[in-house]
Write a protein that holds these residues in place. Structure first.
Motif, PDB file in Angstrom:
ATOM      1  N   GLN A  16       0.813  -1.210   0.000  1.00  0.00           N
ATOM      2  CA  GLN A  16       0.000   0.000   0.000  1.00  0.00           C
ATOM      3  C   GLN A  16       0.850   1.266   0.000  1.00  0.00           C
ATOM      4  O   GLN A  16       1.784   1.409   0.772  1.00  0.00           O
ATOM      5  CB  GLN A  16      -0.933  -0.006   1.211  1.00  0.00           C
ATOM      6  N   ALA A  17       0.473   2.164  -0.887  1.00  0.00           N
ATOM      7  CA  ALA A  17       1.120   3.474  -1.009  1.00  0.00           C
ATOM      8  C   ALA A  17       0.214   4.526  -0.381  1.00  0.00           C
ATOM      9  O   ALA A  17      -0.924   4.227   0.003  1.00  0.00           O
ATOM     10  CB  ALA A  17       1.353   3.781  -2.485  1.00  0.00           C
ATOM     11  N   HIS A  26      -4.576  -5.383  -6.722  1.00  0.00           N
ATOM     12  CA  HIS A  26      -3.693  -6.504  -7.004  1.00  0.00           C
ATOM     13  C   HIS A  26      -4.029  -7.628  -6.025  1.00  0.00           C
ATOM     14  O   HIS A  26      -4.180  -7.371  -4.836  1.00  0.00           O
ATOM     15  CB  HIS A  26      -2.235  -6.063  -6.847  1.00  0.00           C
ATOM     16  N   PRO A  27      -4.104  -8.858  -6.503  1.00  0.00           N
ATOM     17  CA  PRO A  27      -4.525  -9.951  -5.612  1.00  0.00           C
ATOM     18  C   PRO A  27      -3.550 -10.259  -4.477  1.00  0.00           C
ATOM     19  O   PRO A  27      -3.928 -10.934  -3.530  1.00  0.00           O
ATOM     20  CB  PRO A  27      -4.669 -11.146  -6.548  1.00  0.00           C
ATOM     21  N   TYR A  28      -2.319  -9.773  -4.542  1.00  0.00           N
ATOM     22  CA  TYR A  28      -1.331 -10.086  -3.508  1.00  0.00           C
ATOM     23  C   TYR A  28      -0.874  -8.854  -2.737  1.00  0.00           C
ATOM     24  O   TYR A  28       0.077  -8.922  -1.970  1.00  0.00           O
ATOM     25  CB  TYR A  28      -0.108 -10.772  -4.120  1.00  0.00           C
ATOM     26  N   LYS A  29      -1.537  -7.753  -2.917  1.00  0.00           N
ATOM     27  CA  LYS A  29      -1.128  -6.485  -2.305  1.00  0.00           C
ATOM     28  C   LYS A  29      -1.192  -6.572  -0.769  1.00  0.00           C
ATOM     29  O   LYS A  29      -2.137  -7.098  -0.202  1.00  0.00           O
ATOM     30  CB  LYS A  29      -2.056  -5.379  -2.807  1.00  0.00           C
ATOM     31  N   ILE A  30      -0.181  -6.020  -0.132  1.00  0.00           N
ATOM     32  CA  ILE A  30      -0.120  -5.948   1.329  1.00  0.00           C
ATOM     33  C   ILE A  30      -0.638  -4.577   1.738  1.00  0.00           C
ATOM     34  O   ILE A  30      -0.136  -3.548   1.264  1.00  0.00           O
ATOM     35  CB  ILE A  30       1.325  -6.161   1.838  1.00  0.00           C
ATOM     36  N   THR A  31      -1.646  -4.566   2.611  1.00  0.00           N
ATOM     37  CA  THR A  31      -2.270  -3.304   3.018  1.00  0.00           C
ATOM     38  C   THR A  31      -2.328  -3.171   4.528  1.00  0.00           C
ATOM     39  O   THR A  31      -2.319  -4.168   5.258  1.00  0.00           O
ATOM     40  CB  THR A  31      -3.695  -3.173   2.441  1.00  0.00           C
ATOM     41  N   ASN A  37      -1.826 -13.806   9.182  1.00  0.00           N
ATOM     42  CA  ASN A  37      -2.401 -14.823   8.297  1.00  0.00           C
ATOM     43  C   ASN A  37      -2.712 -14.256   6.913  1.00  0.00           C
ATOM     44  O   ASN A  37      -2.497 -14.924   5.896  1.00  0.00           O
ATOM     45  CB  ASN A  37      -3.657 -15.438   8.905  1.00  0.00           C
ATOM     46  N   ASP A  38      -3.241 -13.033   6.860  1.00  0.00           N
ATOM     47  CA  ASP A  38      -3.505 -12.382   5.574  1.00  0.00           C
ATOM     48  C   ASP A  38      -2.207 -12.240   4.781  1.00  0.00           C
ATOM     49  O   ASP A  38      -2.155 -12.513   3.582  1.00  0.00           O
ATOM     50  CB  ASP A  38      -4.098 -10.979   5.764  1.00  0.00           C
ATOM     51  N   SER A  62       5.057   2.806   0.278  1.00  0.00           N
ATOM     52  CA  SER A  62       5.576   3.772   1.245  1.00  0.00           C
ATOM     53  C   SER A  62       4.640   3.987   2.434  1.00  0.00           C
ATOM     54  O   SER A  62       5.088   4.402   3.492  1.00  0.00           O
ATOM     55  CB  SER A  62       5.896   5.103   0.574  1.00  0.00           C
ATOM     56  N   ARG A  63       3.368   3.674   2.295  1.00  0.00           N
ATOM     57  CA  ARG A  63       2.479   3.729   3.470  1.00  0.00           C
ATOM     58  C   ARG A  63       2.643   2.458   4.290  1.00  0.00           C
ATOM     59  O   ARG A  63       2.802   2.506   5.510  1.00  0.00           O
ATOM     60  CB  ARG A  63       1.029   3.912   3.055  1.00  0.00           C
ATOM     61  N   ALA A  64       2.604   1.318   3.634  1.00  0.00           N
ATOM     62  CA  ALA A  64       2.695   0.037   4.336  1.00  0.00           C
ATOM     63  C   ALA A  64       4.019  -0.122   5.077  1.00  0.00           C
ATOM     64  O   ALA A  64       4.039  -0.603   6.210  1.00  0.00           O
ATOM     65  CB  ALA A  64       2.512  -1.113   3.347  1.00  0.00           C
TER      66      ALA A  64
END
Length: 180
Positions: A16-17, A26-31, A37-38, A62-64
């Motif tokens: 996440q930005a 995106h199916p694999y984006k980290i937020t 587990n996510d 840069s946010r994450a």
């Protein structure tokens, strides 16, 4: 194809930005707000789509990468994934912001971790990229190694093709895994 050419493959994991910069869903984006587990699920999905990956780095994010709990969840999940796969994986912090927490979180999780020193093509001109290559070489001479990242863009590839041969006389270019 990259693997067949003898090059090292990484998972380039979207993160996440800030709201002012959006990457497509995106199916694999980290937020922000994801659990361990996510994160694990997304890491496993990403690695399943990138054969021969030896490590992972962050795309945007840069946010994450400035949220301590998220980085801890992510790196614990990544370490767990590596253990379950019986693989020695590493994390490269692309440092999309100066105060990214990815590198330190990876170290706390017991992962081999690296961080980017020079972003080669922040400005898409041969003059700028050549200057960044010289900065990378200077850092490598001073510290014994340095990591640079770039995009696969025509001007970047042209500049690398032109300047890397002369730079190899002064430094050895290696895969990150050789620094483990």
């Amino acid at each position: 194809k990259v693997h067949e050419l003898g090059q090292e493959v990484l998972v380039h994991l979207p993160m996440q930005a800030p709201k002012t910069f959006s990457i497509k869903k995106h199916p694999y984006k980290i937020t922000v707000g994801m659990t361990e587990n996510d994160c694990y699920r997304n890491i496993a999905k990403a690695f399943a789509t990138v054969p021969f990956a030896r490590g992972m780095n962050n795309h945007v994010g840069s946010r994450a990468t400035r949220v301590p709990v998220l980085m801890d969840h992510l790196m614990e999940a990544y370490a767990s994934y590596a253990d379950k796969q019986n693989m020695h994986l590493y994390f490269l912090d692309s440092r999309t912001i100066a105060h990214s927490l990815g590198y330190s979180a990876a170290q706390r999780a017991g992962l081999s971790a690296f961080k980017r020193y020079v972003f080669l093509d922040g400005i898409e001109t041969e003059t700028y990229i050549n200057g960044q290559l010289n900065a990378l070489l200077s850092i490598a001479k001073k510290n014994g190694s340095a990591i640079g990242i770039a995009h696969v863009r025509p001007v970047t590839m042209k500049t690398l093709a032109r300047h890397l041969p002369q730079m190899t006389a002064e430094a050895e270019f290696v895969h990150l895994s050789s620094l483990l």
